[in-house]
Design an enzyme around this catalytic site. Structure first.
Site, PDB file in Angstrom:
ATOM      1  CB  CYS A   1      55.707  41.210  16.981  1.00 60.57           C
ATOM      2  SG  CYS A   1      54.590  40.254  15.839  1.00 60.57           S
TER       3      CYS A   1
ATOM      4  CB  CYS B   1      56.708  43.224   9.235  1.00 63.03           C
ATOM      5  SG  CYS B   1      55.213  42.331   8.738  1.00 63.03           S
TER       6      CYS B   1
END
Length: 232
Positions: A79, A189
């Site tokens: 992430c 992302c």
């Protein structure tokens, strides 16, 4: 013997599974015993990383400490935005981190470009701006109205919508960055590559998940030095 990789994942789950697939694909294994041992905490219950003061840092730190207790030698986080808590995660676990933001920024630098567009939530954008600036590269981000469109599309992807309209929308947002002068685009992302393919971007496309997986293979198999532990 290879190092054991501790993986903080679940933000979101689908992107974490893609990372694991790439990790396996990039490992030069001739038998199943040659693959890297991974201890993963795929935790979709991590508080929203895009919400200030959500308390995600302590949760991630606890996860990292548990990974060390389970036998991990080195950490990775699937992430981008979670890297805002990288210092806390390393202090809590005592383990070095293979940094995704650093890895993707290095990949952008290696292309020779000087202006890099980043699609990402606000926290990830802040991190990339710092890392790119440290390598004398400028960052291009979306104007506020288009950033709002991006966040809406990201929410749809996280909810499982990988439809053609979402794919087209993400391609348009990447094109916006190119129109603003970006010479490369970083998928800031981990969900973005679920709907956006390199051939749909007319400039260099950098997938941090792919570059992180390759670097984890190199570190765990001893082809690259283990990153320096914070404070050491």
């Amino acid at each position: 013997m290879s190092l054991i990789l501790g993986l903080l994942g679940g933000m979101g789950p689908a992107a974490t599974l893609v990372f694991l697939e790439k990790l396996q694909a990039f490992t030069p294994a001739k038998a199943e015993q040659d693959h890297i041992r991974v201890i993963a905490d795929i935790n979709p219950g991590v508080p929203d990383l895009s919400a200030p003061g959500s308390g995600a840092g302590p949760v991630l730190a606890e996860m990292a400490g548990a990974l060390r207790g389970a036998g991990a030698d080195v950490l990775a986080i699937a992430c981008n935005a979670a890297h805002a808590h990288a210092d806390l995660i390393q202090r809590a676990s005592g383990l070095p981190l293979i940094d995704m933001i650093e890895t993707a920024s290095d990949a952008a630098c290696a292309t020779g470009v000087r202006r890099v567009g980043v699609l990402g939530a606000r926290g990830a954008l802040r991190l990339y701006r710092e890392y790119l600036a440290a390598q004398a590269m400028g960052m291009v981000s979306l104007p506020s109205d288009r950033q709002a469109v991006f966040m809406e599309a990201l929410g749809r992807i996280k909810a499982g919508d990988l439809s053609s309209p979402v794919q087209a929308q993400m391609a348009e947002l990447a094109a916006d960055l190119a129109a603003e002068g970006a010479e490369a685009v970083i998928a800031g992302c981990t969900e973005i590559p679920l709907v956006l393919r390199p051939e749909e971007v007319r400039i260099e496309f950098i997938d941090p998940v792919e570059h992180l997986a390759r670097r984890c293979v190199d570190v765990c198999l001893g082809m690259e030095a283990v990153p320096q532990l914070l404070g050491s």
